[in-house]
Design an enzyme around this catalytic site. Structure first.
Site, PDB file in Angstrom:
ATOM      1  N   SER A 224     -10.201  -6.890  -6.016  1.00 52.00           N
ATOM      2  CA  SER A 224     -11.433  -6.835  -6.814  1.00 52.00           C
ATOM      3  C   SER A 224     -12.002  -5.411  -6.808  1.00 52.00           C
ATOM      4  O   SER A 224     -12.655  -4.999  -7.761  1.00 52.00           O
ATOM      5  CB  SER A 224     -12.456  -7.860  -6.315  1.00 52.00           C
TER       6      SER A 224
ATOM      7  N   ASN B 242     -10.146  -2.718  -6.889  1.00 51.27           N
ATOM      8  CA  ASN B 242      -9.295  -1.840  -7.714  1.00 51.27           C
ATOM      9  C   ASN B 242      -9.865  -1.599  -9.118  1.00 51.27           C
ATOM     10  O   ASN B 242      -9.483  -0.647  -9.794  1.00 51.27           O
ATOM     11  CB  ASN B 242      -7.864  -2.396  -7.838  1.00 51.27           C
TER      12      ASN B 242
ATOM     13  N   ASP C 238       0.829  -1.206   0.000  1.00 45.92           N
ATOM     14  CA  ASP C 238       0.000   0.000   0.000  1.00 45.92           C
ATOM     15  C   ASP C 238       0.865   1.258   0.000  1.00 45.92           C
ATOM     16  O   ASP C 238       1.958   1.269   0.567  1.00 45.92           O
ATOM     17  CB  ASP C 238      -0.909  -0.024   1.249  1.00 45.92           C
TER      18      ASP C 238
ATOM     19  N   HIS D 250       3.309   3.327  -8.867  1.00 42.32           N
ATOM     20  CA  HIS D 250       3.158   1.894  -9.146  1.00 42.32           C
ATOM     21  C   HIS D 250       4.443   1.347  -9.793  1.00 42.32           C
ATOM     22  O   HIS D 250       4.870   0.236  -9.510  1.00 42.32           O
ATOM     23  CB  HIS D 250       1.951   1.652 -10.057  1.00 42.32           C
TER      24      HIS D 250
ATOM     25  N   GLU E 206       0.713 -13.403  12.181  1.00 41.84           N
ATOM     26  CA  GLU E 206       1.211 -12.225  12.891  1.00 41.84           C
ATOM     27  C   GLU E 206       1.120 -11.060  11.908  1.00 41.84           C
ATOM     28  O   GLU E 206       1.490 -11.203  10.732  1.00 41.84           O
ATOM     29  CB  GLU E 206       2.682 -12.426  13.301  1.00 41.84           C
TER      30      GLU E 206
ATOM     31  N   GLY F  34       0.355   5.438  -4.427  1.00 41.67           N
ATOM     32  CA  GLY F  34      -0.219   6.719  -4.839  1.00 41.67           C
ATOM     33  C   GLY F  34       0.330   7.863  -3.997  1.00 41.67           C
ATOM     34  O   GLY F  34       0.717   8.913  -4.528  1.00 41.67           O
TER      35      GLY F  34
HETATM   36  C1  FPP Z   1      -1.561   0.239  -3.500  1.00 43.70           C
HETATM   37  O1  FPP Z   1      -1.161   1.573  -3.602  1.00 43.70           O
HETATM   38  C2  FPP Z   1      -1.043  -0.592  -4.564  1.00 43.70           C
HETATM   39  C3  FPP Z   1      -1.769  -1.128  -5.583  1.00 43.70           C
HETATM   40  C4  FPP Z   1      -3.206  -0.890  -5.750  1.00 43.70           C
HETATM   41  C5  FPP Z   1      -1.180  -1.958  -6.626  1.00 43.70           C
HETATM   42  C6  FPP Z   1       0.093  -2.684  -6.302  1.00 43.70           C
HETATM   43  C7  FPP Z   1       0.896  -2.774  -7.537  1.00 43.70           C
HETATM   44  C8  FPP Z   1       2.251  -2.728  -7.629  1.00 43.70           C
HETATM   45  C9  FPP Z   1       3.118  -2.701  -6.467  1.00 43.70           C
HETATM   46  C10 FPP Z   1       2.970  -2.665  -8.941  1.00 43.70           C
HETATM   47  C11 FPP Z   1       2.723  -3.756  -9.901  1.00 43.70           C
HETATM   48  C12 FPP Z   1       2.667  -5.127  -9.348  1.00 43.70           C
HETATM   49  C13 FPP Z   1       3.472  -6.149  -9.720  1.00 43.70           C
HETATM   50  C14 FPP Z   1       3.231  -7.504  -9.155  1.00 43.70           C
HETATM   51  C15 FPP Z   1       4.590  -5.957 -10.642  1.00 43.70           C
HETATM   52  P1  FPP Z   1      -2.283   2.680  -3.729  1.00 43.70           P
HETATM   53  O2  FPP Z   1      -2.387   3.050  -5.154  1.00 43.70           O
HETATM   54  O3  FPP Z   1      -3.550   2.222  -3.096  1.00 43.70           O
HETATM   55  O4  FPP Z   1      -1.634   3.844  -2.887  1.00 43.70           O
HETATM   56  P2  FPP Z   1      -2.381   4.971  -2.069  1.00 43.70           P
HETATM   57  O5  FPP Z   1      -3.184   4.279  -0.997  1.00 43.70           O
HETATM   58  O6  FPP Z   1      -1.254   5.787  -1.506  1.00 43.70           O
HETATM   59  O7  FPP Z   1      -3.226   5.733  -3.038  1.00 43.70           O
END
Ligand code: FPP
Length: 236
Positions: free
Chosen positions: A62, A64, A16, A33, A203, A19
């Protein structure tokens, strides 16, 4: 098996903060990302070095799908690039790739890439990397319940025979041990529909850093925290 004492066999991660990492730098979210995908590479390698047997990453929930189309597209493109670039390396590192989630919702290109790599790495034993894609814990549980109900209605399964083990065998994670350690980055204290059944005894370690800043030493620190805790499984 790991050479380190009490290494978690299975680590699950809610990645997480991509963004917010980008926002802090005045960059578009897709750059967060992109940097997050670098953390994925480094954390996968660190897990191999630590002797972790299973690493499950929450790469796309799901929920997202409700993000703006441009962000969904950017995430799918990143995933495709990661899979295409990593295919050979996964093979070389003897990593088995698995995917869980509603995979039929993914673009055909992504599904084909996943299918090819999963087939190519199916017998690898160094570590299993599980990507949770279009994944939701509730959806997974409902689907398991439905499959049991179908068998019960057909008379091939007695309701009395439904145990926790039987239930778990209908989840997409059947055959995978439950996570020992759940890590969530960016300081949020929620499980966000991730592996709801499987994390019953995990944990939980919450790390303040955003995912793109979460690297090798941070994972080692989370594992150390896990090792310091006395695991009782509800007993004294
Ligand atoms: C959360 O950050 C992250 C995601 C929704 C996607 C995770 C994807 C990656 C780490 C990159 C691609 C994945 C692979 C396996 C290569 P957020 O966008 O919710 O962040 P925020 O809460 O700060 O807005």
């Amino acid at each position: 098996m790991s050479d380190f004492p009490d290494t978690p066999r299975h680590i699950a991660v809610i990645m997480d903060g991509n963004g917010r990492w980008a926002k802090e730098r005045g960059l578009p979210r897709r750059e967060g990302h992109r940097a997050g995908a670098e953390s994925v590479r480094e954390i996968t390698d660190t897990c191999i070095d630590l002797g972790v047997e299973y690493l499950t990453l929450y790469a796309f929930s799901s929920e997202n799908w409700n993000r703006p189309e441009s962000e969904v597209k950017a995430l799918m493109a990143l995933l495709d690039r990661f899979l295409a670039e990593k295919a050979k390396e996964l093979d070389r590192q003897k990593i088995r790739l698995l995917a869980i989630g509603q995979l039929d919702r993914l673009p055909a290109k992504t599904r084909n890439l996943l299918d090819r790599i999963m087939a190519r790495t199916a017998d690898h034993k160094t570590m299993t990397l599980v990507l949770a894609l279009s994944y939701g814990g509730r959806e997974e549980i409902v689907s398991a319940a439905k499959s049991l109900a179908v068998d019960a209605a057909a008379g091939v399964l007695s309701p009395d025979a439904i145990t926790a083990e039987v239930f778990a065998s209908r989840l997409q994670t059947a055959g995978i041990p439950d996570p020992d350690l759940l890590v969530r980055t960016s300081g949020e204290m929620r499980v966000s529909n991730f592996l709801l059944w499987q994390i019953s005894y995990a944990e939980i370690v919450i790390v303040k850093k955003f995912w793109p800043d979460f690297r090798r030493n941070d994972l080692v620190e989370a594992v150390n925290e896990y090792q310091r805790r006395h695991r009782r499984f509800g007993a004294l």
